[in-house]
Design a protein around this motif. Structure first.
Motif, PDB file in Angstrom:
ATOM      1  N   ILE A   1       0.840  -1.202   0.000  1.00  0.00           N
ATOM      2  CA  ILE A   1       0.000   0.000   0.000  1.00  0.00           C
ATOM      3  C   ILE A   1       0.871   1.247   0.000  1.00  0.00           C
ATOM      4  CG2 ILE A   1      -1.709   1.319   1.309  1.00  0.00           C
ATOM      5  CD1 ILE A   1      -2.757  -1.375   2.362  1.00  0.00           C
ATOM      6  N   PHE A   2       1.955   1.225   0.763  1.00  0.00           N
ATOM      7  CA  PHE A   2       2.848   2.392   0.802  1.00  0.00           C
ATOM      8  C   PHE A   2       3.538   2.593  -0.547  1.00  0.00           C
ATOM      9  CE2 PHE A   2       7.085   4.250   1.667  1.00  0.00           C
ATOM     10  CZ  PHE A   2       6.655   5.510   2.045  1.00  0.00           C
ATOM     11  N   LYS A   3       3.908   1.503  -1.185  1.00  0.00           N
ATOM     12  CA  LYS A   3       4.518   1.617  -2.517  1.00  0.00           C
ATOM     13  C   LYS A   3       3.523   2.219  -3.504  1.00  0.00           C
ATOM     14  CE  LYS A   3       6.805  -1.036  -6.164  1.00  0.00           C
ATOM     15  NZ  LYS A   3       7.254  -2.385  -6.605  1.00  0.00           N
ATOM     16  N   ASP A   4       2.269   1.794  -3.425  1.00  0.00           N
ATOM     17  CA  ASP A   4       1.221   2.340  -4.287  1.00  0.00           C
ATOM     18  C   ASP A   4       1.049   3.835  -4.028  1.00  0.00           C
ATOM     19  OD1 ASP A   4      -1.401   1.541  -6.010  1.00  0.00           O
ATOM     20  OD2 ASP A   4      -1.962   3.021  -4.488  1.00  0.00           O
ATOM     21  N   TYR A   5       1.020   4.212  -2.745  1.00  0.00           N
ATOM     22  CA  TYR A   5       0.896   5.637  -2.372  1.00  0.00           C
ATOM     23  C   TYR A   5       2.061   6.445  -2.933  1.00  0.00           C
ATOM     24  CZ  TYR A   5       1.203   9.805   0.551  1.00  0.00           C
ATOM     25  OH  TYR A   5       1.320  11.104   0.983  1.00  0.00           O
TER      26      TYR A   5
ATOM     27  N   ALA B   1      -8.192  -0.726   4.525  1.00  0.00           N
ATOM     28  CA  ALA B   1      -9.373  -0.886   5.387  1.00  0.00           C
ATOM     29  C   ALA B   1      -9.345  -2.189   6.171  1.00  0.00           C
ATOM     30  CB  ALA B   1     -10.645  -0.816   4.542  1.00  0.00           C
ATOM     31  N   ARG B   2      -8.700  -3.215   5.621  1.00  0.00           N
ATOM     32  CA  ARG B   2      -8.674  -4.518   6.294  1.00  0.00           C
ATOM     33  C   ARG B   2      -7.448  -4.700   7.183  1.00  0.00           C
ATOM     34  NH1 ARG B   2     -10.776  -5.228   1.256  1.00  0.00           N
ATOM     35  NH2 ARG B   2     -12.779  -6.315   1.104  1.00  0.00           N
ATOM     36  N   LEU B   3      -6.608  -3.688   7.256  1.00  0.00           N
ATOM     37  CA  LEU B   3      -5.435  -3.783   8.119  1.00  0.00           C
ATOM     38  C   LEU B   3      -5.863  -3.678   9.582  1.00  0.00           C
ATOM     39  CD1 LEU B   3      -2.928  -1.396   6.265  1.00  0.00           C
ATOM     40  CD2 LEU B   3      -2.957  -3.897   6.202  1.00  0.00           C
ATOM     41  N   ASN B   4      -5.062  -4.255  10.463  1.00  0.00           N
ATOM     42  CA  ASN B   4      -5.363  -4.105  11.876  1.00  0.00           C
ATOM     43  C   ASN B   4      -4.855  -2.747  12.371  1.00  0.00           C
ATOM     44  OD1 ASN B   4      -2.557  -4.304  12.570  1.00  0.00           O
ATOM     45  ND2 ASN B   4      -2.714  -6.545  12.538  1.00  0.00           N
ATOM     46  N   ARG B   5      -5.123  -2.460  13.606  1.00  0.00           N
ATOM     47  CA  ARG B   5      -4.805  -1.145  14.164  1.00  0.00           C
ATOM     48  C   ARG B   5      -3.322  -0.816  14.062  1.00  0.00           C
ATOM     49  NH1 ARG B   5      -6.027   0.689  20.428  1.00  0.00           N
ATOM     50  NH2 ARG B   5      -5.081   2.773  20.305  1.00  0.00           N
ATOM     51  N   ASN B   6      -2.469  -1.760  14.427  1.00  0.00           N
ATOM     52  CA  ASN B   6      -1.026  -1.511  14.403  1.00  0.00           C
ATOM     53  C   ASN B   6      -0.508  -1.296  12.982  1.00  0.00           C
ATOM     54  OD1 ASN B   6      -0.753  -1.684  17.181  1.00  0.00           O
ATOM     55  ND2 ASN B   6      -0.359  -3.890  17.160  1.00  0.00           N
ATOM     56  N   ASP B   7      -1.035  -2.068  12.036  1.00  0.00           N
ATOM     57  CA  ASP B   7      -0.596  -1.913  10.654  1.00  0.00           C
ATOM     58  C   ASP B   7      -1.072  -0.584  10.073  1.00  0.00           C
ATOM     59  OD1 ASP B   7       0.798  -4.231  10.550  1.00  0.00           O
ATOM     60  OD2 ASP B   7      -0.769  -5.420   9.583  1.00  0.00           O
TER      61      ASP B   7
ATOM     62  N   LYS C   1      -1.482   2.118  11.769  1.00  0.00           N
ATOM     63  CA  LYS C   1      -0.604   3.108  12.391  1.00  0.00           C
ATOM     64  C   LYS C   1       0.754   3.131  11.691  1.00  0.00           C
ATOM     65  CE  LYS C   1       1.304   4.433  16.888  1.00  0.00           C
ATOM     66  NZ  LYS C   1       1.363   4.083  18.343  1.00  0.00           N
ATOM     67  N   ARG C   2       1.272   1.961  11.365  1.00  0.00           N
ATOM     68  CA  ARG C   2       2.574   1.879  10.687  1.00  0.00           C
ATOM     69  C   ARG C   2       2.490   2.463   9.280  1.00  0.00           C
ATOM     70  NH1 ARG C   2       5.778  -2.422   8.208  1.00  0.00           N
ATOM     71  NH2 ARG C   2       4.034  -3.877   8.392  1.00  0.00           N
TER      72      ARG C   2
ATOM     73  N   ILE D   1      12.162  16.338  -2.821  1.00  0.00           N
ATOM     74  CA  ILE D   1      11.285  15.189  -3.047  1.00  0.00           C
ATOM     75  C   ILE D   1      12.034  13.945  -2.615  1.00  0.00           C
ATOM     76  CG2 ILE D   1       9.942  13.925  -4.762  1.00  0.00           C
ATOM     77  CD1 ILE D   1      10.024  16.526  -6.435  1.00  0.00           C
ATOM     78  N   LYS D   2      11.699  13.456  -1.440  1.00  0.00           N
ATOM     79  CA  LYS D   2      12.430  12.354  -0.826  1.00  0.00           C
ATOM     80  C   LYS D   2      11.909  11.019  -1.317  1.00  0.00           C
ATOM     81  CE  LYS D   2      13.148  10.454   3.816  1.00  0.00           C
ATOM     82  NZ  LYS D   2      12.808  10.631   5.232  1.00  0.00           N
ATOM     83  N   ASP D   3      12.832  10.090  -1.531  1.00  0.00           N
ATOM     84  CA  ASP D   3      12.426   8.735  -1.872  1.00  0.00           C
ATOM     85  C   ASP D   3      11.731   8.114  -0.667  1.00  0.00           C
ATOM     86  OD1 ASP D   3      13.539   8.951  -4.355  1.00  0.00           O
ATOM     87  OD2 ASP D   3      15.474   8.117  -3.740  1.00  0.00           O
ATOM     88  N   LYS D   4      11.032   7.033  -0.916  1.00  0.00           N
ATOM     89  CA  LYS D   4      10.303   6.406   0.180  1.00  0.00           C
ATOM     90  C   LYS D   4      11.275   5.964   1.266  1.00  0.00           C
ATOM     91  CE  LYS D   4      10.222   1.845  -1.994  1.00  0.00           C
ATOM     92  NZ  LYS D   4       9.361   0.793  -2.522  1.00  0.00           N
ATOM     93  N   PRO D   5      10.914   6.155   2.541  1.00  0.00           N
ATOM     94  CA  PRO D   5      11.799   5.792   3.631  1.00  0.00           C
ATOM     95  C   PRO D   5      11.991   4.288   3.706  1.00  0.00           C
ATOM     96  CG  PRO D   5       9.631   6.360   4.465  1.00  0.00           C
ATOM     97  CD  PRO D   5       9.648   6.709   3.000  1.00  0.00           C
ATOM     98  N   SER D   6      13.094   3.889   4.304  1.00  0.00           N
ATOM     99  CA  SER D   6      13.395   2.473   4.425  1.00  0.00           C
ATOM    100  C   SER D   6      12.401   1.794   5.347  1.00  0.00           C
ATOM    101  CB  SER D   6      14.814   2.303   4.991  1.00  0.00           C
ATOM    102  OG  SER D   6      15.043   0.961   5.334  1.00  0.00           O
ATOM    103  N   MET D   7      12.036   0.558   5.024  1.00  0.00           N
ATOM    104  CA  MET D   7      11.134  -0.192   5.884  1.00  0.00           C
ATOM    105  C   MET D   7      11.874  -0.710   7.113  1.00  0.00           C
ATOM    106  SD  MET D   7       8.358   0.024   4.235  1.00  0.00           S
ATOM    107  CE  MET D   7       7.359  -1.132   5.153  1.00  0.00           C
ATOM    108  N   ASP D   8      13.200  -0.570   7.123  1.00  0.00           N
ATOM    109  CA  ASP D   8      14.019  -1.056   8.228  1.00  0.00           C
ATOM    110  C   ASP D   8      14.167   0.055   9.251  1.00  0.00           C
ATOM    111  OD1 ASP D   8      15.803  -2.121   9.945  1.00  0.00           O
ATOM    112  OD2 ASP D   8      17.488  -2.231   8.541  1.00  0.00           O
ATOM    113  N   SER D   9      13.444  -0.035  10.365  1.00  0.00           N
ATOM    114  CA  SER D   9      13.507   1.014  11.370  1.00  0.00           C
ATOM    115  C   SER D   9      14.898   1.122  11.973  1.00  0.00           C
ATOM    116  CB  SER D   9      12.486   0.743  12.483  1.00  0.00           C
ATOM    117  OG  SER D   9      12.741  -0.517  13.095  1.00  0.00           O
ATOM    118  N   GLY D  10      15.643   0.018  11.961  1.00  0.00           N
ATOM    119  CA  GLY D  10      16.991   0.049  12.490  1.00  0.00           C
ATOM    120  C   GLY D  10      17.886   0.945  11.665  1.00  0.00           C
ATOM    121  N   SER D  11      17.668   0.962  10.352  1.00  0.00           N
ATOM    122  CA  SER D  11      18.459   1.810   9.472  1.00  0.00           C
ATOM    123  C   SER D  11      18.245   3.265   9.812  1.00  0.00           C
ATOM    124  CB  SER D  11      18.069   1.547   8.012  1.00  0.00           C
ATOM    125  OG  SER D  11      18.703   2.448   7.145  1.00  0.00           O
TER     126      SER D  11
END
Length: 247
Positions: free
Chosen positions: A16-20, A112-118, A120-121, A142-152
């Protein structure tokens, strides 16, 4: 430009984030890089027109979908009617505001079918990017999409904290070897906003990042000097400190 059909709806947070991000990229292309073409297509003499951003990073000015209900939420109708009655910059800003609303509605339509935590993420990932309105009005990078790795993200934040601190004081050294990753980090955070005053990031000012909520602040806004920051092992912003006190 042809209407891009939806072959399969994105279902995971990442999809979904990639689509956005792709739809947002198409919109930004229309409002900045292809603005002359976009402006000419929005003829006030035509019927209600919408600006669509597609998942393949293309854009399209066209009539709203005829089916009811539509396959996706519709963008703002009639953007062309205000074109000649407004200053071009103001008109583009107005289109940008409505487009931001549409992009969010599409993302959460898929989510719409995601749970609350998803959910929020998903919003957290979207919120890392400047809005189309911010890009149009402030010309924010114009920033590229952020990394999915929170550690990064955490590693980048810590490094930038250190570099910003050392830029003012004895730690500054002209003998330090050139660091390409430092330049990349500066660009990565170039559209960061202060969590206190909302001001934009500037390399000329001292900034400090909260290790709890990961927001960034002008040192002057939270009354932290470079010298004081040297002795802080884990910085908590005023908001996070207050929350901990209540708990």
């Amino acid at each position: 430009m042809e209407m891009a059909s939806i072959s399969s709806s994105p279902r995971t947070v990442e999809e979904i984030f990639k689509d956005y991000s792709s739809r947002r990229a198409g919109i930004i292309r229309a409002l900045i890089y292809d603005v002359d073409e976009f402006y000419s297509l929005c003829d006030p003499e035509k019927e209600n027109l919408c600006l669509y951003g597609h998942a393949n990073e293309s854009w399209e000015v066209t009539l709203p979908a005829e089916e009811v209900p539509p396959e996706l939420p519709e963008p703002a109708l009639g953007i062309n009617f205000a074109r000649d009655g407004m200053n071009q910059k103001d008109w583009l800003s107005l289109v940008a505001v409505h487009t931001d609303s549409w992009l969010l509605s599409v993302a959460f339509y898929f989510g719409a079918r995601l749970n609350r935590n998803d959910r929020k993420r998903l919003f957290s990932l979207i919120n890392e990017l400047p809005t189309v309105f911010e890009v149009i009005t402030e010309r924010k990078p114009i920033k590229d999409k952020p990394s999915m790795d929170s550690g990064s993200k955490s590693r980048i934040s810590t490094k930038r904290f250190t570099l910003q601190r050392s830029s003012d004081g004895q730690a500054k050294s002209n003998t330090k070897p050139y660091d390409e990753s430092y330049v990349e980090d500066e660009d990565e955070h170039s559209e960061t906003l202060c969590g206190s005053c909302g001001g934009s990031y500037s390399a000329d000012e001292f900034w400090i990042g909260c290790d709890i909520c990961e927001r960034w602040f002008h040192g002057k806004c939270v009354k932290i000097t470079p010298a004081k920051a040297e002795s802080i092992k884990q910085y908590k912003c005023p908001s996070c400190s207050t929350k901990k006190g209540r708990q």
